[in-house]
Design an enzyme around this catalytic site. Structure first.
Site, short mmCIF file in Angstrom:
data_model
loop_
_atom_site.label_atom_id
_atom_site.label_comp_id
_atom_site.label_asym_id
_atom_site.label_seq_id
_atom_site.Cartn_x
_atom_site.Cartn_y
_atom_site.Cartn_z
N HIS A 190 0.83 -1.21 0.00
CA HIS A 190 0.00 0.00 0.00
C HIS A 190 0.87 1.26 0.00
CE1 HIS A 190 -3.83 2.11 1.38
NE2 HIS A 190 -2.90 3.03 1.62
N GLU A 191 1.83 1.30 0.91
CA GLU A 191 2.66 2.50 1.03
C GLU A 191 3.60 2.66 -0.15
OE1 GLU A 191 1.47 4.33 3.10
OE2 GLU A 191 0.45 2.90 4.40
N HIS B 166 1.92 4.62 -2.82
CA HIS B 166 2.04 6.06 -2.54
C HIS B 166 3.43 6.57 -2.93
CE1 HIS B 166 -1.82 6.21 -0.70
NE2 HIS B 166 -1.49 5.63 0.43
#
Length: 255
Positions: A154-155, A158
């Site tokens: 997920h990160e 980003h």
């Protein structure tokens, strides 16, 4: 994670199509992984439809800096982190950071720290005061290797958005878009993961519904969106959802 749901093809025609699509996507992903070191792509301007964002713990707080993890939770977090680095999707995303012009050393880029209790997150992509970035894992929050792997995926989405696009991080719609992409591409909304949360996902369109819900939650609870209502967060997500959900780079499909 993305291919953990193995149901009988005779169960439902729609499930047959979904499984076939997953197989095609998996093959594409493997081809992308094999060729990623041969491709180069520089930093791009942000398309008008795209929205990128720091995650729900993107800004470093004084509480985070002062917190000192216990030896037990820190050691556990490091073990989970090492296991997560072996995940194919994590490894691919780390390689793509280099392809996009932002190479990182995994141990220097991903850190285990203790999160303050008021922070409603288990991990975050952090933009520090000196404009350098890293990924932080809440050593006192994460509970398993699988959870850590999903957080890191997920990160890293980003981080890729931050690297690839010329992003206005103060724009809530740009934040919403990266949250949509991260929820969609990380495995956050896999069917089995949703079942484990007790979310009771429907067999129809569950992935989109989950991505909308989780993106709005992350947007609302970001430190830079402290006064945002649930309704407003949902409006920002809805405004960019279709375009951002379709953006499956660097995978080419939802893995």
């Amino acid at each position: 994670e993305g291919f953990s749901l193995f149901l009988s093809l005779s169960f439902s025609p729609s499930l047959s199509v979904c499984r076939l699509s997953a197989c095609v996507c998996h093959i594409y992903f493997l081809l992308q992984s094999a060729s990623s070191s041969q491709r180069g792509e520089g930093r791009q301007m942000l398309p008008s439809s795209f929205a990128a964002a720091a995650s729900s713990s993107s800004s470093s707080s004084s509480a985070e800096k002062k917190a000192t993890p216990t030896s037990e939770t820190l050691d556990r977090c490091r073990r989970y982190k090492e296991a997560a680095f072996k995940d194919k999707r994590v490894s691919f995303l780390m390689k793509m950071l280099a392809v996009y012009g932002c190479p990182v050393q995994q141990h220097d880029f991903v850190h285990c720290i203790e999160f303050p209790k008021e922070l409603k997150a288990n991990g975050g992509f952090r933009i520090k005061d000196d404009d350098t970035v890293d990924i932080v894992l809440g050593s006192n929050v994460i509970k398993s290797e699988k959870e850590t792997t999903r957080i890191l995926r997920h990160e890293l989405i980003h981080a890729l958005d931050h690297c690839k696009y010329d992003v206005d991080w103060s724009d809530p719609k740009q934040k919403a878009c990266s949250e949509i992409r991260a929820a969609s591409l990380s495995g956050d909304c896999d069917y089995i993961t949703e079942l484990a949360r007790g979310a009771n996902p429907s067999m129809s369109n569950h992935h989109k519904k989950c991505v909308r819900r989780r993106a709005a939650f992350s947007l609302r609870h970001s430190p830079t969106s402290a006064n945002m209502t649930q309704l407003k967060a949902e409006e920002h997500v809805d405004a960019v959802f279709e375009d951002c959900y379709k953006d499956t780079s660097p995978f080419g499909c939802i893995p």
